[in-house]
Design a protein around this motif. Structure first.
Motif, PDB file in Angstrom:
ATOM      1  N   ASP A 173       0.804  -1.225   0.000  1.00  0.00           N
ATOM      2  CA  ASP A 173       0.000   0.000   0.000  1.00  0.00           C
ATOM      3  C   ASP A 173       0.840   1.279   0.000  1.00  0.00           C
ATOM      4  OD1 ASP A 173      -2.500  -1.020  -0.182  1.00  0.00           O
ATOM      5  OD2 ASP A 173      -2.911  -1.023   1.972  1.00  0.00           O
ATOM      6  N   MET A 174       2.126   1.155   0.268  1.00  0.00           N
ATOM      7  CA  MET A 174       2.940   2.387   0.272  1.00  0.00           C
ATOM      8  C   MET A 174       3.939   2.413  -0.882  1.00  0.00           C
ATOM      9  SD  MET A 174       5.561   1.994   3.500  1.00  0.00           S
ATOM     10  CE  MET A 174       4.467   1.239   4.672  1.00  0.00           C
ATOM     11  N   THR A 175       3.913   1.380  -1.737  1.00  0.00           N
ATOM     12  CA  THR A 175       4.905   1.338  -2.812  1.00  0.00           C
ATOM     13  C   THR A 175       4.222   1.264  -4.185  1.00  0.00           C
ATOM     14  OG1 THR A 175       5.045  -1.047  -2.392  1.00  0.00           O
ATOM     15  CG2 THR A 175       6.774   0.319  -1.441  1.00  0.00           C
ATOM     16  N   ASP A 176       5.042   1.471  -5.225  1.00  0.00           N
ATOM     17  CA  ASP A 176       4.517   1.428  -6.598  1.00  0.00           C
ATOM     18  C   ASP A 176       4.646   0.031  -7.192  1.00  0.00           C
ATOM     19  OD1 ASP A 176       4.409   4.239  -6.398  1.00  0.00           O
ATOM     20  OD2 ASP A 176       6.493   4.386  -7.087  1.00  0.00           O
ATOM     21  N   PHE A 177       5.628  -0.692  -6.671  1.00  0.00           N
ATOM     22  CA  PHE A 177       5.969  -1.979  -7.270  1.00  0.00           C
ATOM     23  C   PHE A 177       6.230  -2.953  -6.134  1.00  0.00           C
ATOM     24  CE2 PHE A 177       8.586  -5.202  -9.196  1.00  0.00           C
ATOM     25  CZ  PHE A 177       8.205  -5.249 -10.531  1.00  0.00           C
ATOM     26  N   PHE A 178       5.577  -4.118  -6.209  1.00  0.00           N
ATOM     27  CA  PHE A 178       5.722  -5.074  -5.106  1.00  0.00           C
ATOM     28  C   PHE A 178       6.438  -6.324  -5.610  1.00  0.00           C
ATOM     29  CE2 PHE A 178       3.941  -7.981  -1.775  1.00  0.00           C
ATOM     30  CZ  PHE A 178       4.472  -7.303  -0.690  1.00  0.00           C
ATOM     31  N   SER A 258      15.422  -3.596 -14.609  1.00  0.00           N
ATOM     32  CA  SER A 258      14.814  -3.164 -15.882  1.00  0.00           C
ATOM     33  C   SER A 258      13.312  -3.388 -15.866  1.00  0.00           C
ATOM     34  CB  SER A 258      15.372  -3.947 -17.066  1.00  0.00           C
ATOM     35  OG  SER A 258      16.736  -3.752 -17.140  1.00  0.00           O
ATOM     36  N   HIS A 259      12.879  -4.511 -15.291  1.00  0.00           N
ATOM     37  CA  HIS A 259      11.437  -4.772 -15.204  1.00  0.00           C
ATOM     38  C   HIS A 259      10.749  -3.695 -14.361  1.00  0.00           C
ATOM     39  CE1 HIS A 259      11.037  -8.549 -17.277  1.00  0.00           C
ATOM     40  NE2 HIS A 259      12.008  -9.110 -16.582  1.00  0.00           N
ATOM     41  N   ILE A 260      11.407  -3.309 -13.269  1.00  0.00           N
ATOM     42  CA  ILE A 260      10.809  -2.302 -12.377  1.00  0.00           C
ATOM     43  C   ILE A 260      10.659  -0.976 -13.126  1.00  0.00           C
ATOM     44  CG2 ILE A 260      11.171  -0.964 -10.236  1.00  0.00           C
ATOM     45  CD1 ILE A 260      12.544  -3.508  -9.075  1.00  0.00           C
ATOM     46  N   LEU A 261      11.684  -0.618 -13.900  1.00  0.00           N
ATOM     47  CA  LEU A 261      11.618   0.632 -14.668  1.00  0.00           C
ATOM     48  C   LEU A 261      10.579   0.554 -15.786  1.00  0.00           C
ATOM     49  CD1 LEU A 261      15.334   1.777 -14.992  1.00  0.00           C
ATOM     50  CD2 LEU A 261      13.575   2.554 -13.367  1.00  0.00           C
ATOM     51  N   ASP A 262      10.496  -0.623 -16.399  1.00  0.00           N
ATOM     52  CA  ASP A 262       9.521  -0.826 -17.469  1.00  0.00           C
ATOM     53  C   ASP A 262       8.100  -0.645 -16.915  1.00  0.00           C
ATOM     54  OD1 ASP A 262       8.444  -1.559 -19.907  1.00  0.00           O
ATOM     55  OD2 ASP A 262       8.457  -3.702 -19.444  1.00  0.00           O
ATOM     56  N   HIS A 263       7.867  -1.245 -15.760  1.00  0.00           N
ATOM     57  CA  HIS A 263       6.558  -1.126 -15.089  1.00  0.00           C
ATOM     58  C   HIS A 263       6.247   0.344 -14.814  1.00  0.00           C
ATOM     59  CE1 HIS A 263       4.229  -0.850 -11.255  1.00  0.00           C
ATOM     60  NE2 HIS A 263       3.548  -1.874 -11.731  1.00  0.00           N
ATOM     61  N   ARG A 264       7.252   1.052 -14.316  1.00  0.00           N
ATOM     62  CA  ARG A 264       7.049   2.463 -13.985  1.00  0.00           C
ATOM     63  C   ARG A 264       6.683   3.269 -15.232  1.00  0.00           C
ATOM     64  NH1 ARG A 264       8.099   5.604  -9.902  1.00  0.00           N
ATOM     65  NH2 ARG A 264       8.645   7.775 -10.189  1.00  0.00           N
TER      66      ARG A 264
END
Ligand code: GDP
Length: 335
Positions: A173-178, A258-264
């Motif tokens: 609930d406090m983050t963009d990516f879990f 890279s996946h985290i950045l792609d998601h963002r």
């Protein structure tokens, strides 16, 4: 009276702290965290004024939640990922939500030797979990710490939690990516992960994919992948990938980022990230209000001491639950 009448106003003190934070001063950052963690009523007012003053400077970080059972390799991975990021000129803050830390007398992150490399990085800031209180209280202080870190220029915030209880939901609930970490070859792969946690996952990473473990890690990853496909994705723009990585060899760590950045990038483009954060803010407000309203039940001596008797009366059928609520509400109003 306009609602603005009650908006906390900054004092010269909060302005000084805000200036220090904007300048990235670590000592000021630690002091500001101590202030928001304080339970003193006057500090609470100052903390709210500080958060209000800082609001326009928050929100700039990539916020990543990381969970996984003890021993799965969370600290080793955070050490490797964080060090890679600081090498790439990122500023990384590592926070933790561990409401059980009071029982163990320390925090999961108290021992910075678990992240030996990162702990020595000038561009990394490692802060243990607030050491006591309810999950709601611990999560609220961690969230505000995250915002303070953002003001201080940390553009990646990693929030770690051990895989127990409701703490995963609080961190999601406090983050963009879990990010959910899983061990290879832990028997029935799906049983090994709680269903609720898989549903929160934006990515599953099978850890320790090195040496003899590689084949097992790949097999586990394909099993997780199959399981994820059954679930309907949380976003139309993101299907949670399953990856393997090794913090020991560094294999897969760059791909993970890279996946985290792609998601963002995808969720920013679709507007979901902003919408999601807005919803989170409202949810935080309600959780904090709930905490605040319940606080006298935990801190007011008279109230606290009469609760067990009221509970016993309700359990024994002497007092109707609704009558008990009236009684407690009346006491709360006086507290
Ligand atoms: P945590 O409890 O989830 O924080 O787990 P740790 O990061 O403390 O790791 C638990 C154990 O697994 C330690 O003995 C680590 O050395 C080991 N470990 C962590 N990451 C890896 C990895 O990528 N490969 C291997 N082979 N061992 C690892």
């Amino acid at each position: 009276m306009t609602p603005a009448d009650h908006t906390p106003t900054p004092s010269s003190d909060t302005e000084r702290i805000a200036r220090g934070l904007r300048g990235g001063d670590r000592i000021v950052l630690s002091r500001a965290i101590t202030l928001i963690e304080s339970k003193r009523a006057d500090h609470r007012g100052s903390a709210a004024a500080l958060m209000q003053a800082l609001l326009p400077d928050t929100g700039k970080a990539v916020r990543v939640g990381i969970t996984g059972a003890p021993g799965v390799g969370k600290s080793t991975l955070i050490d490797a990922l964080g060090s890679m990021l600081t090498t790439n000129a990122r500023k990384v803050a590592v926070l933790a939500v561990d409401p059980s830390s009071r029982r163990t007398g320390g925090s999961i992150l108290a021992d910075k030797t678990r992240m030996a490399r990162l702990a020595n990085e000038p561009n990394a800031f490692i802060r243990p979990s607030p050491s006591s209180g309810t999950l709601g209280g611990v999560a609220a202080r961690t969230r505000e710490t995250m915002l303070l870190c953002e003001v201080a220029g940390y553009d990646v915030v990693l929030v770690e939690t051990i895989g127990v209880g409701q703490s995963e939901i609080a961190v999601a609930d406090m983050t963009d990516f879990f990010l959910v970490l899983a061990l290879p070859g832990a028997g029935d792969e799906l049983q090994a992960l709680k269903k609720g946690v898989v549903e929160l996952a934006d990515m599953i990473a099978v850890t320790k994919a090195d040496g003899d473990n590689i084949a097992r890690a790949k097999l586990a990853a394909s099993q997780f992948s199959a399981a994820l496909h059954i679930l309907s994705p949380r976003s139309p723009h993101w299907s949670p990938p399953v990856v393997t990585c090794s913090a020991l060899t560094g294999e897969g760590i760059e791909a993970l980022w890279s996946h985290i950045l792609d998601h963002r990038q995808r969720l920013t483009a679709s507007g979901e990230l902003a919408g999601h954060r807005g919803e989170q803010q409202v949810k935080w407000m309600w959780t904090m209000l709930e905490e605040r309203l319940f606080e006298p039940l935990r801190s007011d001596r008279a109230l606290k001491s009469s609760l067990p008797r009221i509970e016993a009366d309700v359990a024994a059928g002497r007092l109707a639950p609704s009558a008990a609520v009236e009684k407690i509400a009346a006491m709360l109003a006086r507290a």
